[in-house]
Design a protein around this motif. Sequence first.
Motif, PDB file in Angstrom:
ATOM      1  N   GLU A  14       0.840  -1.191   0.000  1.00  0.00           N
ATOM      2  CA  GLU A  14       0.000   0.000   0.000  1.00  0.00           C
ATOM      3  C   GLU A  14       0.879   1.246   0.000  1.00  0.00           C
ATOM      4  OE1 GLU A  14      -2.583  -0.514   3.330  1.00  0.00           O
ATOM      5  OE2 GLU A  14      -3.692  -2.168   2.402  1.00  0.00           O
ATOM      6  N   GLY A  15       0.496   2.208  -0.840  1.00  0.00           N
ATOM      7  CA  GLY A  15       1.281   3.421  -1.019  1.00  0.00           C
ATOM      8  C   GLY A  15       2.132   3.406  -2.276  1.00  0.00           C
ATOM      9  N   GLU A  16       2.316   2.238  -2.894  1.00  0.00           N
ATOM     10  CA  GLU A  16       3.107   2.145  -4.129  1.00  0.00           C
ATOM     11  C   GLU A  16       2.266   2.568  -5.339  1.00  0.00           C
ATOM     12  OE1 GLU A  16       5.117  -1.475  -4.983  1.00  0.00           O
ATOM     13  OE2 GLU A  16       5.882  -1.734  -2.937  1.00  0.00           O
ATOM     14  N   PRO A  21      -5.557   2.252 -19.738  1.00  0.00           N
ATOM     15  CA  PRO A  21      -4.900   2.022 -18.442  1.00  0.00           C
ATOM     16  C   PRO A  21      -4.794   3.286 -17.588  1.00  0.00           C
ATOM     17  CG  PRO A  21      -3.280   2.068 -20.202  1.00  0.00           C
ATOM     18  CD  PRO A  21      -4.619   2.147 -20.861  1.00  0.00           C
ATOM     19  N   HIS A  22      -4.843   3.071 -16.259  1.00  0.00           N
ATOM     20  CA  HIS A  22      -4.706   4.158 -15.298  1.00  0.00           C
ATOM     21  C   HIS A  22      -3.497   3.872 -14.413  1.00  0.00           C
ATOM     22  CE1 HIS A  22      -8.650   5.791 -16.288  1.00  0.00           C
ATOM     23  NE2 HIS A  22      -9.197   4.602 -16.079  1.00  0.00           N
ATOM     24  N   THR A  23      -2.873   4.935 -13.962  1.00  0.00           N
ATOM     25  CA  THR A  23      -1.788   4.818 -12.985  1.00  0.00           C
ATOM     26  C   THR A  23      -2.205   5.568 -11.730  1.00  0.00           C
ATOM     27  OG1 THR A  23      -0.101   4.677 -14.706  1.00  0.00           O
ATOM     28  CG2 THR A  23       0.643   5.280 -12.498  1.00  0.00           C
ATOM     29  N   GLY A  24      -2.074   4.922 -10.580  1.00  0.00           N
ATOM     30  CA  GLY A  24      -2.474   5.562  -9.336  1.00  0.00           C
ATOM     31  C   GLY A  24      -1.751   4.951  -8.154  1.00  0.00           C
ATOM     32  N   THR A  25      -2.136   5.417  -6.974  1.00  0.00           N
ATOM     33  CA  THR A  25      -1.521   4.953  -5.724  1.00  0.00           C
ATOM     34  C   THR A  25      -2.399   3.879  -5.101  1.00  0.00           C
ATOM     35  OG1 THR A  25      -0.602   7.163  -5.371  1.00  0.00           O
ATOM     36  CG2 THR A  25      -0.669   5.679  -3.467  1.00  0.00           C
TER      37      THR A  25
END
Length: 200
Positions: free
Chosen positions: A137-139, A163-167
Amino acid sequence: MTDPSASLSFFARFWLAWLCFWRCLVSGDFARAVLPASRAYDAGQLNLLPSGTPAPTPTVEKAPPPPPALPPEREHASALALLAMLQREGRLVDFLQENVAAFSDAEVGAACRTVHEGCRKVVGQYFTLKPVLPQSEGEQVTVPVSFDAQRIRLIGNVTGQPPHTGTLRHHGWVTSEVKFPVVSPAMDPRVLAPAEVELA
């Protein structure tokens, strides 16, 4: 063998002939059934045919009745047994039924430690759990185009197409193995915890 038509009046035979005429025209099955009688009449062998007793009605096998529906407590017996074990090992039902607003944070925290330890034991005994996503978690993670919406929920500012990039805020949980307890038919699964009476 007696000809069954001998007992029919002229008008009855006329009506029968009229019916047979039209039925032979419109029904191939009826015509095929009448054809042997017509050929036997032409061959002078009508008396060899069986008498005009009606053919036995074919018996239709009835489908077996569906099994009676189980009462809710039997249908969900495994789930009730699991809840009973969470109560026995971690006092979960006691904790949830208690109004904790009247207790201090320290008292609630001490009770939570007991509930956590017992419930963790039961869950570990009957379920094999693993994270949905292996990252911590947090990556930063990338959600692919063909992601499973049941396994990954997008939160925050969701716009555009994957595609999505997130935390990663929570890695999720998925069960890889379930071993529900077997409940004896002699037990009432609705009883999550028996009443306890101490005798003097």
